[in-house]
Design an enzyme around this catalytic site. Sequence first.
Site, PDB file in Angstrom:
ATOM      1  N   LEU A  27       0.850  -1.205   0.000  1.00 23.13           N
ATOM      2  CA  LEU A  27       0.000   0.000   0.000  1.00 23.13           C
ATOM      3  C   LEU A  27       0.877   1.243   0.000  1.00 23.13           C
ATOM      4  O   LEU A  27       1.884   1.299   0.701  1.00 23.13           O
ATOM      5  CB  LEU A  27      -0.870   0.024   1.252  1.00 23.13           C
ATOM      6  CG  LEU A  27      -1.893  -1.096   1.386  1.00 23.13           C
ATOM      7  CD1 LEU A  27      -2.511  -1.081   2.786  1.00 23.13           C
ATOM      8  CD2 LEU A  27      -2.964  -0.966   0.315  1.00 23.13           C
ATOM      9  N   ASP A  69       2.388  -6.202   2.521  1.00 21.19           N
ATOM     10  CA  ASP A  69       2.915  -5.293   3.551  1.00 21.19           C
ATOM     11  C   ASP A  69       3.383  -6.022   4.814  1.00 21.19           C
ATOM     12  O   ASP A  69       3.640  -5.377   5.836  1.00 21.19           O
ATOM     13  CB  ASP A  69       1.824  -4.278   3.949  1.00 21.19           C
ATOM     14  CG  ASP A  69       1.642  -3.191   2.889  1.00 21.19           C
ATOM     15  OD1 ASP A  69       2.610  -2.458   2.645  1.00 21.19           O
ATOM     16  OD2 ASP A  69       0.549  -3.100   2.310  1.00 21.19           O
ATOM     17  N   GLU A  74       5.282  -4.275  12.902  1.00 20.22           N
ATOM     18  CA  GLU A  74       4.925  -3.440  14.060  1.00 20.22           C
ATOM     19  C   GLU A  74       3.418  -3.220  14.176  1.00 20.22           C
ATOM     20  O   GLU A  74       2.882  -3.111  15.279  1.00 20.22           O
ATOM     21  CB  GLU A  74       5.605  -2.071  13.959  1.00 20.22           C
ATOM     22  CG  GLU A  74       5.218  -1.164  15.107  1.00 20.22           C
ATOM     23  CD  GLU A  74       5.907   0.189  15.085  1.00 20.22           C
ATOM     24  OE1 GLU A  74       5.729   0.922  14.094  1.00 20.22           O
ATOM     25  OE2 GLU A  74       6.615   0.497  16.038  1.00 20.22           O
ATOM     26  N   ASP A  75       2.739  -3.176  13.031  1.00 20.72           N
ATOM     27  CA  ASP A  75       1.312  -2.829  13.052  1.00 20.72           C
ATOM     28  C   ASP A  75       0.419  -3.917  13.618  1.00 20.72           C
ATOM     29  O   ASP A  75      -0.739  -3.665  13.930  1.00 20.72           O
ATOM     30  CB  ASP A  75       0.852  -2.488  11.624  1.00 20.72           C
ATOM     31  CG  ASP A  75       1.476  -1.193  11.155  1.00 20.72           C
ATOM     32  OD1 ASP A  75       1.499  -0.237  11.953  1.00 20.72           O
ATOM     33  OD2 ASP A  75       1.955  -1.145  10.013  1.00 20.72           O
ATOM     34  N   ARG A 140      -6.351   4.557   9.725  1.00 19.20           N
ATOM     35  CA  ARG A 140      -6.276   3.120  10.026  1.00 19.20           C
ATOM     36  C   ARG A 140      -6.775   2.783  11.432  1.00 19.20           C
ATOM     37  O   ARG A 140      -7.025   1.629  11.743  1.00 19.20           O
ATOM     38  CB  ARG A 140      -4.827   2.636   9.891  1.00 19.20           C
ATOM     39  CG  ARG A 140      -4.181   2.885   8.524  1.00 19.20           C
ATOM     40  CD  ARG A 140      -4.608   1.869   7.502  1.00 19.20           C
ATOM     41  NE  ARG A 140      -3.938   2.077   6.240  1.00 19.20           N
ATOM     42  CZ  ARG A 140      -2.748   1.567   5.908  1.00 19.20           C
ATOM     43  NH1 ARG A 140      -2.096   0.816   6.776  1.00 19.20           N
ATOM     44  NH2 ARG A 140      -2.231   1.799   4.727  1.00 19.20           N
ATOM     45  N   HIS A 170       0.550   7.062   9.915  1.00 14.52           N
ATOM     46  CA  HIS A 170       0.482   6.594  11.300  1.00 14.52           C
ATOM     47  C   HIS A 170       1.018   7.676  12.240  1.00 14.52           C
ATOM     48  O   HIS A 170       1.818   8.518  11.821  1.00 14.52           O
ATOM     49  CB  HIS A 170       1.347   5.339  11.485  1.00 14.52           C
ATOM     50  CG  HIS A 170       0.777   4.095  10.875  1.00 14.52           C
ATOM     51  ND1 HIS A 170       1.513   3.249  10.087  1.00 14.52           N
ATOM     52  CD2 HIS A 170      -0.458   3.541  10.961  1.00 14.52           C
ATOM     53  CE1 HIS A 170       0.755   2.226   9.707  1.00 14.52           C
ATOM     54  NE2 HIS A 170      -0.446   2.377  10.221  1.00 14.52           N
ATOM     55  N   ILE A 251       6.851   2.630  -0.110  1.00 14.99           N
ATOM     56  CA  ILE A 251       5.483   2.179   0.227  1.00 14.99           C
ATOM     57  C   ILE A 251       5.122   2.624   1.665  1.00 14.99           C
ATOM     58  O   ILE A 251       4.494   1.881   2.418  1.00 14.99           O
ATOM     59  CB  ILE A 251       5.292   0.662   0.034  1.00 14.99           C
ATOM     60  CG1 ILE A 251       6.405  -0.123   0.728  1.00 14.99           C
ATOM     61  CG2 ILE A 251       5.228   0.303  -1.444  1.00 14.99           C
ATOM     62  CD1 ILE A 251       6.116  -1.627   0.806  1.00 14.99           C
ATOM     63  N   CYS A 257       8.290   0.529  11.706  1.00 17.20           N
ATOM     64  CA  CYS A 257       7.308  -0.439  11.163  1.00 17.20           C
ATOM     65  C   CYS A 257       7.913  -1.824  10.968  1.00 17.20           C
ATOM     66  O   CYS A 257       7.209  -2.819  10.933  1.00 17.20           O
ATOM     67  CB  CYS A 257       6.802   0.001   9.787  1.00 17.20           C
ATOM     68  SG  CYS A 257       6.450   1.732   9.608  1.00 17.20           S
TER      69      CYS A 257
END
Length: 262
Positions: A27, A69, A74-75, A140, A170, A251, A257
Site C-alpha cells: 500500500l 505489507d 509493528e502494526d 487506520r 500513522h 510504500i 514499522c
Amino acid sequence: MLNSSASTIEFNRAIVRTPCKRIVEGLTSATMEKPDYNKALEQHNEYIKALQYCGLEVIILPADERYPDSTFVEDTALLTPHCAIFTNPGAESREGEIAIIRETIADFYNTIEAIKPPGTIEAGDIMRVGNNFYIGLSERTNEEGANQMISILRHYGMDGIPINMNEMLHLKTGLSYIENNYLMITKEFLNEPKFKHFKQLEVSSEEAYAANSVWVNNRVLVPQGFPNTKALIESAGYETIAIDTSEFRKIDGGLSCLSLRF
Ligand code: GLY
C-alpha cells in the site's frame, strides 16, 4: 490520570519478517517508483544487524507472499510489559497479518488480548512512553479501536491517550519517543498540548521522514540521508545508527514499522 513517570525501558528481543516479492504491491500514498525487492532484502538484513548490534535477539519470520505489507510487523500487535494485544488493521489487505504472527507472539506472552471489530487499530499509531501509550486517530485507527485499546491498557495498570491527527499515515510517521523525555516531533504535532511536557526535538519538514527513528537500548536507529535529524538525535546524547530504508519508504514504511521490539 496520566502517570507522568516515564522510566527508561530495555528491549531484549525483536520480531521481524523477511520482505516478500509482492512488496512491490505494498500500500502506498506516494507516486514513487515501486520498491526493488532485492534491495529491500539487503536493507532488511542491515536492519537486522543493527538490532543485533543493539543487543537484541532477532526472531526472523519467513516471507509470506499473501501479504505485500507483511514485513511491517509493528502494526500487528502492541507488546507491553504486562500483555500482548493483537490489533485489527484498518487496511483490509493487512487483516490476515494477525493470524500469521499469532503463534510467534504466543511463544513469548501468556497474557494476550485482541482488538475486535468494529474497532480498527494499527500499532504504528501507538507510541509508548513508559506505561502510557499515545494513540493516533488516523485513517487506520478509529475511535472504537482506540477506546478498546485504552480499556485493555487500564485493566493492566497502564493508560492510553488519544491524539487527533490528519496528515500522516500513522502517529509514529511524525513522532518518535526516544526516552529520557525526548520527543522527536514534526510540524503537525507542535501545538498539541499533550506533548508540551516533552523535550521536543523538532524535525524539519524537509527531513520529516526521519521523524520515524527508533530508540533501542540507548542507541537510535535513524534513516540514512537525513543529516540534520541525525545530528539532532546526537545532540541529545545518543549514538545513532543510520540505515538505508529507501525501498520501504516507497510504500510508506519507516524504521519502526519493520520490527516489534520487546
Ligand atoms: N505500506 C504500509 C502500509 O500502508 O501499511
